[in-house]
Design a protein around this motif. Structure first.
Motif, PDB file in Angstrom:
ATOM      1  N   MET A  57       0.829  -1.204   0.000  1.00 32.84           N
ATOM      2  CA  MET A  57       0.000   0.000   0.000  1.00 32.84           C
ATOM      3  C   MET A  57       0.868   1.260   0.000  1.00 32.84           C
ATOM      4  SD  MET A  57      -3.043  -1.231   2.548  1.00 32.84           S
ATOM      5  CE  MET A  57      -4.192   0.094   2.180  1.00 32.84           C
ATOM      6  N   ARG A  61       1.293   4.416  -2.740  1.00 28.05           N
ATOM      7  CA  ARG A  61       1.035   5.755  -2.205  1.00 28.05           C
ATOM      8  C   ARG A  61      -0.430   5.943  -1.791  1.00 28.05           C
ATOM      9  NH1 ARG A  61       5.871   7.920  -3.205  1.00 28.05           N
ATOM     10  NH2 ARG A  61       6.877   7.725  -5.213  1.00 28.05           N
ATOM     11  N   THR A  62      -0.929   4.946  -1.072  1.00 22.44           N
ATOM     12  CA  THR A  62      -2.295   5.042  -0.554  1.00 22.44           C
ATOM     13  C   THR A  62      -2.281   4.763   0.947  1.00 22.44           C
ATOM     14  OG1 THR A  62      -4.591   4.448  -1.006  1.00 22.44           O
ATOM     15  CG2 THR A  62      -2.982   2.647  -0.991  1.00 22.44           C
ATOM     16  N   THR A  63      -3.346   5.080   1.600  1.00 25.28           N
ATOM     17  CA  THR A  63      -3.424   4.984   3.058  1.00 25.28           C
ATOM     18  C   THR A  63      -3.703   3.557   3.531  1.00 25.28           C
ATOM     19  OG1 THR A  63      -4.487   5.880   5.026  1.00 25.28           O
ATOM     20  CG2 THR A  63      -5.882   5.566   3.098  1.00 25.28           C
ATOM     21  N   ARG A  69     -10.119   7.865   2.469  1.00 24.58           N
ATOM     22  CA  ARG A  69     -10.292   7.574   1.052  1.00 24.58           C
ATOM     23  C   ARG A  69      -8.959   7.121   0.465  1.00 24.58           C
ATOM     24  NH1 ARG A  69      -9.746   9.162  -4.021  1.00 24.58           N
ATOM     25  NH2 ARG A  69     -11.494   9.018  -5.456  1.00 24.58           N
ATOM     26  N   PRO A  70      -8.937   5.968  -0.186  1.00 24.83           N
ATOM     27  CA  PRO A  70      -7.690   5.494  -0.790  1.00 24.83           C
ATOM     28  C   PRO A  70      -7.347   6.290  -2.039  1.00 24.83           C
ATOM     29  CG  PRO A  70      -9.485   3.986  -1.288  1.00 24.83           C
ATOM     30  CD  PRO A  70     -10.033   5.017  -0.347  1.00 24.83           C
ATOM     31  N   GLU A  71      -6.069   6.448  -2.277  1.00 24.07           N
ATOM     32  CA  GLU A  71      -5.593   7.166  -3.458  1.00 24.07           C
ATOM     33  C   GLU A  71      -5.399   6.229  -4.645  1.00 24.07           C
ATOM     34  OE1 GLU A  71      -5.339  10.472  -3.619  1.00 24.07           O
ATOM     35  OE2 GLU A  71      -6.122  10.497  -1.577  1.00 24.07           O
ATOM     36  N   ALA A  72      -5.314   4.939  -4.365  1.00 29.97           N
ATOM     37  CA  ALA A  72      -5.086   3.957  -5.432  1.00 29.97           C
ATOM     38  C   ALA A  72      -5.811   2.664  -5.089  1.00 29.97           C
ATOM     39  CB  ALA A  72      -3.587   3.693  -5.594  1.00 29.97           C
ATOM     40  N   ILE A 129     -14.330   2.285  -1.293  1.00 29.25           N
ATOM     41  CA  ILE A 129     -13.511   1.891  -2.436  1.00 29.25           C
ATOM     42  C   ILE A 129     -14.370   1.778  -3.698  1.00 29.25           C
ATOM     43  CG2 ILE A 129     -12.041   0.064  -3.389  1.00 29.25           C
ATOM     44  CD1 ILE A 129     -11.180  -0.482  -0.440  1.00 29.25           C
TER      45      ILE A 129
END
Length: 148
Positions: A57, A61-63, A69-72, A129
């Motif tokens: 993760m 570059r996501t949380t 909110r996830p970035e990817a 998601i």
């Protein structure tokens, strides 16, 4: 402060592990030494899976924080086998702890914790998601199971 802590799955892991250990003390069952060793292996496996998923993760570059909110949309690494490898790692770790602590009666907390995680965290995360990634997440969800 308490509400903030309640939003962190590791806090719940500690609570379920404590309950399982207490149950193991209340209902002492014999446990062969080999199973205690297996418990240590499961603890190491759970920690390893957790680290692998978190690094995957991080590379995307996501949380890793629930509720954010996830970035990817992460589909590589352990996410090829489980949509929730960190929660799966929590369950493996909990089972391992119960065996390593010679508290096999506490193993009943593992399915209870799985159900709790699903209702408290996973269903909400899946909705976030799905809203963020739409059809891409739908395709991923059709290919990869929630747990394993």
């Amino acid at each position: 402060m308490i509400a903030r802590l309640a939003g962190l799955p590791p806090v719940w892991l500690v609570l379920f592990a404590s309950a399982g250990a207490a149950l193991g003390r209340l209902v002492p069952l014999g446990l062969p030494p080999a199973l205690r060793g297996l418990g240590l292996v499961l603890v190491a496996a759970g920690l390893g899976l957790m680290l692998w998923a978190a690094l995957t993760m991080w590379r995307a570059r996501t949380t890793v924080m629930p509720g954010r909110r996830p970035e990817a949309l992460v589909t590589g690494g352990p996410f090829r086998f489980s949509r929730n490898p960190i929660y799966l790692a929590d369950l493996i770790l909990l089972a391992g702890l119960m065996l390593a602590l010679a508290a096999p009666a506490g193993l009943v907390t593992v399915p209870a914790f799985a159900l709790f995680l699903q209702r408290r965290f996973i269903l909400r995360e899946e909705a976030v998601i799905a809203a963020a990634f739409g059809p891409a997440y739908d395709r991923y969800r059709m290919q990869v199971r929630r747990w394993i």
